[in-house]
Scaffold this motif. Structure first.
Motif, PDB file in Angstrom:
ATOM      1  N   LEU A 265    -108.233 117.663 -99.570  1.00 62.89           N
ATOM      2  CA  LEU A 265    -107.002 117.355 -99.364  1.00 62.89           C
ATOM      3  C   LEU A 265    -106.283 117.939 -98.109  1.00 62.89           C
ATOM      4  CD1 LEU A 265    -105.700 115.606-101.479  1.00 62.89           C
ATOM      5  CD2 LEU A 265    -104.180 117.633-102.260  1.00 62.89           C
ATOM      6  N   ALA A 266    -106.805 119.362 -97.843  1.00 60.10           N
ATOM      7  CA  ALA A 266    -106.207 119.936 -96.724  1.00 60.10           C
ATOM      8  C   ALA A 266    -106.732 119.282 -95.500  1.00 60.10           C
ATOM      9  CB  ALA A 266    -106.623 121.363 -96.723  1.00 60.10           C
ATOM     10  N   ILE A 267    -108.089 118.843 -95.465  1.00 59.36           N
ATOM     11  CA  ILE A 267    -108.874 118.173 -94.128  1.00 59.36           C
ATOM     12  C   ILE A 267    -108.207 116.771 -94.191  1.00 59.36           C
ATOM     13  CG2 ILE A 267    -110.924 117.476 -93.422  1.00 59.36           C
ATOM     14  CD1 ILE A 267    -110.601 120.447 -93.725  1.00 59.36           C
ATOM     15  N   GLY A 297    -115.954 108.821 -83.954  1.00 62.35           N
ATOM     16  CA  GLY A 297    -116.811 109.618 -84.217  1.00 62.35           C
ATOM     17  C   GLY A 297    -116.452 111.014 -83.575  1.00 62.35           C
ATOM     18  N   LEU A 298    -115.633 111.297 -82.603  1.00 58.88           N
ATOM     19  CA  LEU A 298    -114.859 112.501 -82.270  1.00 58.88           C
ATOM     20  C   LEU A 298    -114.217 113.079 -83.315  1.00 58.88           C
ATOM     21  CD1 LEU A 298    -114.628 114.740 -80.199  1.00 58.88           C
ATOM     22  CD2 LEU A 298    -112.764 113.316 -79.410  1.00 58.88           C
ATOM     23  N   PHE A 299    -113.432 112.373 -84.068  1.00 58.67           N
ATOM     24  CA  PHE A 299    -112.491 112.740 -84.925  1.00 58.67           C
ATOM     25  C   PHE A 299    -113.255 113.302 -86.306  1.00 58.67           C
ATOM     26  CE2 PHE A 299    -107.823 112.404 -83.919  1.00 58.67           C
ATOM     27  CZ  PHE A 299    -107.751 112.212 -82.677  1.00 58.67           C
ATOM     28  N   THR A 300    -114.221 112.155 -86.473  1.00 58.73           N
ATOM     29  CA  THR A 300    -115.195 112.652 -87.693  1.00 58.73           C
ATOM     30  C   THR A 300    -115.987 114.168 -87.374  1.00 58.73           C
ATOM     31  OG1 THR A 300    -115.343 110.255 -88.134  1.00 58.73           O
ATOM     32  CG2 THR A 300    -116.994 111.718 -89.174  1.00 58.73           C
ATOM     33  N   VAL A 301    -116.302 114.263 -86.241  1.00 56.14           N
ATOM     34  CA  VAL A 301    -117.054 115.661 -85.935  1.00 56.14           C
ATOM     35  C   VAL A 301    -115.889 116.665 -86.021  1.00 56.14           C
ATOM     36  CG1 VAL A 301    -118.183 116.656 -84.160  1.00 56.14           C
ATOM     37  CG2 VAL A 301    -118.800 114.277 -84.572  1.00 56.14           C
ATOM     38  N   GLU A 302    -114.826 116.271 -85.276  1.00 54.90           N
ATOM     39  CA  GLU A 302    -113.806 117.468 -85.622  1.00 54.90           C
ATOM     40  C   GLU A 302    -113.650 118.058 -86.928  1.00 54.90           C
ATOM     41  OE1 GLU A 302    -109.915 117.052 -83.944  1.00 54.90           O
ATOM     42  OE2 GLU A 302    -110.718 116.334 -82.302  1.00 54.90           O
ATOM     43  N   GLY A 303    -113.458 116.746 -87.950  1.00 58.20           N
ATOM     44  CA  GLY A 303    -113.488 117.093 -89.332  1.00 58.20           C
ATOM     45  C   GLY A 303    -114.551 117.868 -89.846  1.00 58.20           C
ATOM     46  N   ALA A 304    -115.613 117.678 -89.576  1.00 51.74           N
ATOM     47  CA  ALA A 304    -116.916 118.037 -90.204  1.00 51.74           C
ATOM     48  C   ALA A 304    -117.048 119.434 -89.686  1.00 51.74           C
ATOM     49  CB  ALA A 304    -118.193 117.286 -89.641  1.00 51.74           C
ATOM     50  N   THR A 367    -116.688 116.708 -96.351  1.00 49.44           N
ATOM     51  CA  THR A 367    -115.714 116.731 -95.295  1.00 49.44           C
ATOM     52  C   THR A 367    -115.902 115.653 -94.373  1.00 49.44           C
ATOM     53  OG1 THR A 367    -115.981 119.341 -95.578  1.00 49.44           O
ATOM     54  CG2 THR A 367    -114.731 118.677 -93.833  1.00 49.44           C
ATOM     55  N   THR A 368    -117.112 115.568 -93.894  1.00 42.67           N
ATOM     56  CA  THR A 368    -117.513 114.453 -92.974  1.00 42.67           C
ATOM     57  C   THR A 368    -116.968 113.279 -93.497  1.00 42.67           C
ATOM     58  OG1 THR A 368    -119.423 115.642 -92.246  1.00 42.67           O
ATOM     59  CG2 THR A 368    -119.082 113.457 -91.653  1.00 42.67           C
ATOM     60  N   VAL A 369    -117.176 112.886 -94.931  1.00 46.10           N
ATOM     61  CA  VAL A 369    -116.616 111.620 -95.464  1.00 46.10           C
ATOM     62  C   VAL A 369    -115.179 111.545 -95.259  1.00 46.10           C
ATOM     63  CG1 VAL A 369    -116.516 110.109 -97.322  1.00 46.10           C
ATOM     64  CG2 VAL A 369    -118.699 111.405 -96.747  1.00 46.10           C
ATOM     65  N   VAL A 370    -114.369 112.758 -95.863  1.00 51.30           N
ATOM     66  CA  VAL A 370    -113.014 112.857 -95.963  1.00 51.30           C
ATOM     67  C   VAL A 370    -112.595 112.751 -94.516  1.00 51.30           C
ATOM     68  CG1 VAL A 370    -110.985 114.197 -96.206  1.00 51.30           C
ATOM     69  CG2 VAL A 370    -113.049 113.865 -97.988  1.00 51.30           C
ATOM     70  N   SER A 371    -113.223 113.129 -93.446  1.00 49.33           N
ATOM     71  CA  SER A 371    -112.611 113.044 -92.012  1.00 49.33           C
ATOM     72  C   SER A 371    -112.749 111.709 -91.508  1.00 49.33           C
ATOM     73  CB  SER A 371    -113.503 114.051 -91.203  1.00 49.33           C
ATOM     74  OG  SER A 371    -113.445 115.347 -91.792  1.00 49.33           O
ATOM     75  N   TYR A 372    -114.110 111.154 -91.889  1.00 48.20           N
ATOM     76  CA  TYR A 372    -114.308 109.711 -91.360  1.00 48.20           C
ATOM     77  C   TYR A 372    -113.289 108.870 -91.912  1.00 48.20           C
ATOM     78  CZ  TYR A 372    -116.372 105.334 -90.949  1.00 48.20           C
ATOM     79  OH  TYR A 372    -116.658 103.753 -90.697  1.00 48.20           O
ATOM     80  N   TRP A 373    -112.872 108.647 -92.970  1.00 47.28           N
ATOM     81  CA  TRP A 373    -112.303 107.945 -93.858  1.00 47.28           C
ATOM     82  C   TRP A 373    -110.610 107.650 -93.034  1.00 47.28           C
ATOM     83  CZ3 TRP A 373    -110.285 108.737 -99.652  1.00 47.28           C
ATOM     84  CH2 TRP A 373    -110.138 107.363-100.306  1.00 47.28           C
ATOM     85  N   PRO A 374    -110.042 108.547 -92.943  1.00 43.69           N
ATOM     86  CA  PRO A 374    -108.629 108.000 -92.045  1.00 43.69           C
ATOM     87  C   PRO A 374    -108.887 107.931 -90.643  1.00 43.69           C
ATOM     88  CG  PRO A 374    -108.915 110.481 -92.570  1.00 43.69           C
ATOM     89  CD  PRO A 374    -109.958 109.849 -93.025  1.00 43.69           C
ATOM     90  N   SER A 375    -110.013 108.408 -90.116  1.00 43.32           N
ATOM     91  CA  SER A 375    -110.512 108.225 -88.862  1.00 43.32           C
ATOM     92  C   SER A 375    -110.818 106.597 -88.337  1.00 43.32           C
ATOM     93  CB  SER A 375    -111.615 109.088 -88.212  1.00 43.32           C
ATOM     94  OG  SER A 375    -111.246 110.343 -88.462  1.00 43.32           O
ATOM     95  N   ARG A 376    -111.165 105.800 -89.438  1.00 45.33           N
ATOM     96  CA  ARG A 376    -111.521 104.516 -89.497  1.00 45.33           C
ATOM     97  C   ARG A 376    -110.441 103.565 -88.659  1.00 45.33           C
ATOM     98  NH1 ARG A 376    -112.995 102.359 -94.721  1.00 45.33           N
ATOM     99  NH2 ARG A 376    -111.079 103.316 -95.100  1.00 45.33           N
ATOM    100  N   ARG A 377    -109.222 104.267 -89.067  1.00 47.37           N
ATOM    101  CA  ARG A 377    -107.894 103.629 -88.750  1.00 47.37           C
ATOM    102  C   ARG A 377    -107.951 103.518 -86.969  1.00 47.37           C
ATOM    103  NH1 ARG A 377    -102.584 102.627 -91.024  1.00 47.37           N
ATOM    104  NH2 ARG A 377    -101.423 102.651 -89.251  1.00 47.37           N
TER     105      ARG A 377
END
Lengths: 392, 232
Positions: A265-267, A297-304, A367-377
């Motif tokens: 949730l935090a991520i 990709g950059l935002f997803t990597v940041e999250g991961a 974490t990667t999935v959770v980061s990718y999810w909003p980043s798709r926007r």
């Protein structure tokens, strides 16, 4: 990818406190998940070890009529100890048990019990049977578990009347003297059980030289086919515990999911906020030559990368903590016997490399999935509006 | 140098959906820009300056007509091709600088070179040169929030110029700056235009900027109203 990692690293380090707050939350999740899983594994392992040490040894031979779930079978489930086992019994590698139903009368109350006759010199079980090795004529020395003692409201040195029915069907009664109260996490060894010397029970029942169960020490002992006796290997006897562990694992999974969800949730929150707050930055990346997909990709990597940082931080303080816990154990703040289930007062977490690696990989993946999810926007963003920070 | 065309626009129309209808931001633009020009799109708010600049910068696509930048047709480029055009040949300067706040000055200027995969040694030299041009070599470790508006815009110029692009697109680059800083920035850009032969195209309605332009393209209601070349 290399560039995304480099930029993500710069962005996270540059973001300072915001990054570290997320990393700390995530690292707590890492450590708590591994610790909790370790405690559960330790509990499972302890349950099996205690069961082996206190109840089933390396395996058993049961009298063919004996069914622990049917008390009506108890009166018939005994026969002379087979000669095939004599040498092992003499060596102390096999111990006979005689079991009888009975009744106990603590302070005027009445309660059903199982009277178990065991050899006071036995060394297969952790039961303090040597406390039965007392010569007394006016009472039968007996040992009971702490739960049983609490139910009876009895302590060491107390005398309580028990009643039983011998092999002729005649009721008889005598006083037992409680010589020891032991603590055990296996309820079947404690609840409703009264242990007295084997020869006393055999004599009380008129069943000299007879037994209900024969327990051997070493699970590698060759199986002997003896008529009238059924071999019960350790795996069969622990099947119930294995089943319980399986059931517990399902419950534990829910707990891990909740813990993981809190961390994610935090991520997720950070990512969603980032995408709105960093619109201009996203637009700038695109203007400078990134495709929108590369920005995703950059935002997803940041999250991961939060998970990677968290794993490193967890290693710094978590490993010493987990190692200390494995050694010192976790003592429950309330009396474990109140729980009504097989649990030791102090649980020793057991961690495996698989547990640590799988937890790290799971958290990293989620974490990667959770980061990718909003980043798709970002992929749907109009870069010219993003540049002006006009996306709502 | 100014003979070879780097931008060629024919019958450009750009419409945006607005409510149930459409809004026409650009309506039949015809324009060309030669290499090394120092030109500006001038007009009031809503005249279509930024929209035209965005299309030239391949951040947006035409609704009708053709826009060719450095020999590539903007409307026909894939997302990857458009990104490559921006990465390799275009530089952008924005009104609000659009620097990466968490990166240092050095890292901000280095960014376009990372995308172009220059080696660390090459990057170091090119970043140092670019910061020399704008006079900010003493601020390489500072982060944008620690800089003044003028310094931020200088960093943005260095970032736009570090890869020596063919064309720099500057959208209201002095809007957030005071007069002294605006003149400094513009002088820097003029000198870079002269030294590096980089073409500059501004979108502006700031008189200070207009006074430096050598070509003034006046836009009104999405059309080219006037196109004036200032002779030296």
């Amino acid at each position: 990818m290399k560039l995304a990692i480099k930029l993500a690293f710069r962005n996270l380090i540059g973001a300072g406190l915001r990054t570290w707050l997320n990393v700390i939350v995530l690292s707590f999740s890492f450590v708590i998940i591994i610790w909790l899983k370790g405690v559960m594994s330790g509990w499972d392992q302890q349950a099996k070890t205690d069961m082996t040490n206190w109840e089933i040894g390396g395996g058993q031979y049961w009298h063919e009529a004996y069914d622990p779930y049917d008390p009506f079978t108890f009166s018939d489930s005994h026969s002379p100890i087979p000669g095939e086992f004599r040498s092992e019994i003499e060596k102390g590698d096999m111990e006979p048990y005689l079991i009888s139903q009975g009744t106990i009368y603590p302070q005027g109350r009445i309660q059903s019990i199982m009277i178990k006759g065991i050899n006071p010199k036995q060394s297969i079980f952790m039961l303090p049977a040597h406390k039965l090795d007392t010569v007394m004529t006016d009472a039968i020395p007996s040992i009971i578990g702490s739960l049983m003692a609490r139910n009876l409201k009895a302590g060491i040195g107390d005398r309580v009347t028990i009643q039983w029915r011998d092999n002729q069907g005649t009721f008889d009664a005598a006083e037992i003297l409680i010589t020891e109260i032991f603590t055990v996490s296996v309820p079947a060894v404690d609840q409703g059980q009264v242990y007295i010397p084997l020869d006393r029970l055999q004599s009380m029942m008129g069943l000299e030289g007879e037994a209900t169960i024969l327990t051997y020490r070493n699970s590698e002992t060759p199986v002997v086919d003896v008529p009238g006796w059924t071999h019960r290997p350790k795996e069969v006897l622990t099947a119930q515990v294995d089943e319980m562990i399986k059931m517990k694992t399902t419950g534990q999974s829910v707990l891990y999911a909740v813990l993981l969800l809190l961390a994610m949730l935090a991520i997720f929150d950070t990512q969603v906020l980032s995408i709105f707050r960093r619109q201009k930055e996203i637009g700038t990346y695109v203007a400078l030559g990134y495709t929108r997909r590369q920005v995703v990709g950059l935002f997803t990597v940041e999250g991961a990368m939060y998970a990677v940082f968290a794993a490193l931080l967890s290693a710094a303080y978590g490993l010493p903590f987990l190692a200390w816990q494995a050694k010192a154990g976790w003592t429950m703040p309330v009396d474990a016997s109140d729980f009504g289930m097989a649990i030791a007062q102090t649980l020793y977490p057991v961690y495996s490399a698989g547990l640590v690696v799988s937890t790290v990989l799971l958290v990293l993946l989620v974490t990667t999935v959770v980061s990718y999810w909003p980043s798709r926007r970002i992929a749907k963003m109009n870069p010219t509006e993003a540049l002006r920070g006009k996306i709502q | 140098m100014e003979n070879s065309q780097i931008i060629r626009i024919e019958s450009l129309v750009k419409r945006f959906p607005m409510g149930k209808g459409e809004f026409t931001a650009l309506n039949g633009i015809k324009l060309s820009l030669g290499q090394g020009e120092f030109a500006g799109l001038i007009g009031p708010s809503g005249s279509g300056k930024t929209t035209l600049l965005n299309i030239i910068g391949s951040l947006d696509v035409p609704t009708e007509g053709s826009v060719t930048v450095l020999g590539r047709s903007i409307g026909a480029l894939s997302a990857g091709e458009a990104a490559r055009l921006r990465k390799e040949s275009l530089g952008f300067i924005f009104q609000s600088y659009n620097l990466f706040a968490v990166h240092t000055v050095y890292e901000n200027v280095e960014f376009p070179l990372l995308l172009l995969k220059y080696s660390a040694t090459e990057r170091k030299k090119m970043v140092t040169d670019a910061l020399d041009w704008v006079g900010l070599n003493d601020k390489i470790k500072s982060k944008p929030p620690q800089l003044s508006g003028g310094e931020c815009q200088r960093v943005a110029i260095a970032r736009a110029m570090v890869k020596k692009p063919s064309l720099v697109l500057a959208d209201e680059p002095t809007a957030n700056l005071d007069a002294a800083n605006s003149h400094n920035i513009l002088k820097t850009m003029v000198s870079l235009n002269r030294e590096l032969k980089t073409s500059f195209l501004f979108a502006t309605h700031d008189d200070k900027v207009i006074s430096y332009l050598r070509r003034k393209i006046f836009l009104l209601d999405g059309r080219v109203d006037n196109d004036v070349i200032i002779s030296n």
